[in-house]
Design an enzyme around this catalytic site. Structure first.
Site, PDB file in Angstrom:
ATOM      1  N   GLY A   1       0.875  -1.169   0.000  1.00  0.00           N
ATOM      2  CA  GLY A   1       0.000   0.000   0.000  1.00  0.00           C
ATOM      3  C   GLY A   1       0.911   1.218   0.000  1.00  0.00           C
ATOM      4  O   GLY A   1       1.848   1.302   0.803  1.00  0.00           O
ATOM      5  N   ALA A   2       0.627   2.149  -0.917  1.00  0.00           N
ATOM      6  CA  ALA A   2       1.550   3.270  -1.128  1.00  0.00           C
ATOM      7  C   ALA A   2       1.784   4.100   0.131  1.00  0.00           C
ATOM      8  O   ALA A   2       2.916   4.518   0.411  1.00  0.00           O
ATOM      9  CB  ALA A   2       1.017   4.142  -2.259  1.00  0.00           C
TER      10      ALA A   2
ATOM     11  N   ARG B   1      10.761  -0.953  -4.410  1.00  0.00           N
ATOM     12  CA  ARG B   1       9.647  -0.989  -5.371  1.00  0.00           C
ATOM     13  C   ARG B   1       9.697   0.307  -6.170  1.00  0.00           C
ATOM     14  O   ARG B   1       9.840   1.387  -5.601  1.00  0.00           O
ATOM     15  CB  ARG B   1       8.292  -1.151  -4.651  1.00  0.00           C
ATOM     16  CG  ARG B   1       8.149  -2.523  -3.995  1.00  0.00           C
ATOM     17  CD  ARG B   1       6.737  -2.795  -3.529  1.00  0.00           C
ATOM     18  NE  ARG B   1       5.836  -3.068  -4.637  1.00  0.00           N
ATOM     19  CZ  ARG B   1       4.507  -3.106  -4.515  1.00  0.00           C
ATOM     20  NH1 ARG B   1       3.939  -2.863  -3.357  1.00  0.00           N
ATOM     21  NH2 ARG B   1       3.739  -3.389  -5.548  1.00  0.00           N
TER      22      ARG B   1
ATOM     23  N   CYS C   1      -8.537  -2.998  -5.511  1.00  0.00           N
ATOM     24  CA  CYS C   1      -7.347  -3.227  -4.696  1.00  0.00           C
ATOM     25  C   CYS C   1      -7.655  -2.890  -3.229  1.00  0.00           C
ATOM     26  O   CYS C   1      -8.800  -2.976  -2.789  1.00  0.00           O
ATOM     27  CB  CYS C   1      -6.132  -2.463  -5.209  1.00  0.00           C
ATOM     28  SG  CYS C   1      -4.583  -3.177  -4.552  1.00  0.00           S
TER      29      CYS C   1
ATOM     30  N   ASP D   1      -0.992   5.103  -6.506  1.00  0.00           N
ATOM     31  CA  ASP D   1       0.428   4.904  -6.199  1.00  0.00           C
ATOM     32  C   ASP D   1       1.256   6.095  -6.670  1.00  0.00           C
ATOM     33  O   ASP D   1       2.321   6.370  -6.115  1.00  0.00           O
ATOM     34  CB  ASP D   1       0.937   3.607  -6.829  1.00  0.00           C
ATOM     35  CG  ASP D   1       0.313   2.402  -6.133  1.00  0.00           C
ATOM     36  OD1 ASP D   1      -0.820   2.028  -6.490  1.00  0.00           O
ATOM     37  OD2 ASP D   1       0.940   1.878  -5.187  1.00  0.00           O
TER      38      ASP D   1
ATOM     39  N   ASN E   1      -2.162   3.323 -10.655  1.00  0.00           N
ATOM     40  CA  ASN E   1      -2.710   2.535  -9.551  1.00  0.00           C
ATOM     41  C   ASN E   1      -2.696   1.061  -9.959  1.00  0.00           C
ATOM     42  O   ASN E   1      -2.249   0.701 -11.063  1.00  0.00           O
ATOM     43  CB  ASN E   1      -4.126   3.016  -9.202  1.00  0.00           C
ATOM     44  CG  ASN E   1      -4.651   2.398  -7.914  1.00  0.00           C
ATOM     45  OD1 ASN E   1      -3.942   2.379  -6.896  1.00  0.00           O
ATOM     46  ND2 ASN E   1      -5.845   1.862  -7.929  1.00  0.00           N
TER      47      ASN E   1
HETATM   48  O1  LIG Z   1      -1.813   4.196   0.000  1.00  0.00           O
HETATM   49  P1  LIG Z   1      -3.073   3.408  -0.151  1.00  0.00           P
HETATM   50  O2  LIG Z   1      -4.273   4.276  -0.401  1.00  0.00           O
HETATM   51  O3  LIG Z   1      -3.295   2.451   0.992  1.00  0.00           O
HETATM   52  O4  LIG Z   1      -2.910   2.437  -1.417  1.00  0.00           O
HETATM   53  C1  LIG Z   1      -2.654   2.942  -2.702  1.00  0.00           C
HETATM   54  C2  LIG Z   1      -2.357   1.816  -3.633  1.00  0.00           C
HETATM   55  O5  LIG Z   1      -1.225   1.066  -3.194  1.00  0.00           O
HETATM   56  C3  LIG Z   1      -1.436  -0.314  -3.552  1.00  0.00           C
HETATM   57  O6  LIG Z   1      -0.335  -0.910  -4.153  1.00  0.00           O
HETATM   58  P2  LIG Z   1       0.286  -2.346  -3.676  1.00  0.00           P
HETATM   59  O7  LIG Z   1      -0.804  -3.248  -3.189  1.00  0.00           O
HETATM   60  O8  LIG Z   1       1.332  -2.022  -2.624  1.00  0.00           O
HETATM   61  O9  LIG Z   1       0.951  -2.871  -4.927  1.00  0.00           O
HETATM   62  C4  LIG Z   1      -2.656  -0.327  -4.452  1.00  0.00           C
HETATM   63  O10 LIG Z   1      -2.347  -0.093  -5.807  1.00  0.00           O
HETATM   64  C5  LIG Z   1      -3.452   0.776  -3.821  1.00  0.00           C
HETATM   65  O11 LIG Z   1      -4.503   1.237  -4.643  1.00  0.00           O
END
Ligand SMILES: O=P(O)(O)OC[C@H]1O[C@H](OP(=O)(O)O)[C@H](O)[C@@H]1O
Length: 313
Positions: free
Chosen positions: A17-18, A59, A125, A194, A204
């Site tokens: 999550g970003a 990442r 997601c 993201d 995203n």
């Molecule tokens: O910061 P928040 O809003 O939580 O998340 C933003 C985005 O980060 C995540 O990436 P991953 O699952 O780490 O590849 C998803 O793409 C999600 O929409």
């Protein structure tokens, strides 16, 4: 958690999550600074710069990560001693983490106003920013129903339905390819981000741009919830954001893949939704049109274009 373990956890998506990876990186830099014994200012700064590089390499796509590292380490040149530098890092990291958490609360309030009583919402997601808007709408007493996608191959949708269920929100769990079949039942799509680029496009989770296209065709509102530290300064200088492609075994087991030597699995984990398909971006500074992205980068974040270069941020 030691810095190397945090870096590994981000790389292997135990921390994901970003927003979460940005806060984890800030905390790791702060804790790493506290653990360095050297009292030499130059070697301390060198070691912290290397620590930033290690975290940054985990990442490539979520801009929240390099932005957080830059924010935590940016004042080091003013440090008068190693101790002073340590203090600066602690102050910057704590301030970043606090601001990030406050941004989610502000976004929740603004995003909830986008959701009407009786609305059906689609999310994709697992985004804490997007979910915060939905949870706040529910807290305000709005009757809502959510459609949540599965999100192959990591199935982040499972995390999302756990949160929605915990908040007693009626939820339909669907496979990613079912979005178009249901899009006419949806009043608003809310997704996380993201990275937000200077042309107003949003990067995203893979599949988001297909959802946006479907929403556009159906005239369903499509908004993103994104803290301002997800806006990408480098895009203002013409750089593009690399799209992370993860190993094929996440999609197809090695055991099956071995049977098909002519088949190559492709596993890009993000895609780009063009600004034309975006009705708004919910940030902690307000609900903005995608065309405001350059102003967020230069006016709100105050990034100096002259600082933007290879490896800077
Ligand atoms: O910061 P928040 O809003 O939580 O998340 C933003 C985005 O980060 C995540 O990436 P991953 O699952 O780490 O590849 C998803 O793409 C999600 O929409």
């Amino acid at each position: 958690m030691p810095l190397i373990r945090t870096a590994d956890a981000i790389r292997t998506m135990q921390i994901r999550g970003a927003g979460r990876i940005a806060r984890a990186a800030a905390a790791a830099l702060r804790d790493h600074a506290a653990s360095i014994e050297s009292s030499d200012r130059v070697s301390f700064i060198k070691e912290m710069t290397q620590a930033g590089d290690i975290l940054r390499s985990t990442r490539p796509t979520a801009v929240s990560l390099p932005n957080a590292i830059h924010i935590v380490l940016r004042d080091l040149k003013n440090a008068t001693s190693a101790d002073d530098a340590r203090g600066i890092i602690t102050k910057n990291a704590d301030a970043f983490i606090r601001a990030s958490e406050e941004a989610i609360q502000t976004i929740a309030g603004i995003g909830a106003r986008q959701i009407g009583d009786g609305d059906t919402i689609l999310t994709h997601c697992n985004s804490e920013a997007a979910l915060a808007c939905i949870i706040e709408a529910k807290r305000q007493g709005k009757e809502i129903v959510v459609f949540a996608t599965e999100v192959r191959p990591w199935n982040q949708g499972l995390l999302t339905i756990e949160v929605l269920n915990r908040h007693e929100i009626e939820t339909h769990y669907i496979v990613d390819s079912a979005v178009r079949a249901f899009i006419n039942d949806i009043d608003i799509v809310i997704a996380g981000a993201d990275a937000v680029c200077s042309d107003g496009s949003v990067i995203n989770k893979i599949g988001t741009s297909q959802i946006a296209l479907s929403a556009h065709e159906a005239r369903t509102k499509m908004v993103f919830a994104a803290e301002t530290y997800k806006f990408a300064p480098r895009t203002l200088a013409g750089y593009t954001i690399p799209i992370e492609e993860r190993p094929g075994f996440e999609v197809l087991s090695d055991e099956i893949a071995r049977k098909y030597p002519f088949v190559r699995v492709r596993n890009p984990v993000f895609d780009i939704t063009p600004a034309a398909y975006i009705d708004g971006i919910i940030t902690e500074t307000g609900l903005i049109p995608p065309s405001y992205a350059p102003s967020v980068i230069s006016d709100h974040l105050g990034w100096d274009l002259s600082l933007i270069g290879d490896g800077a941020f």
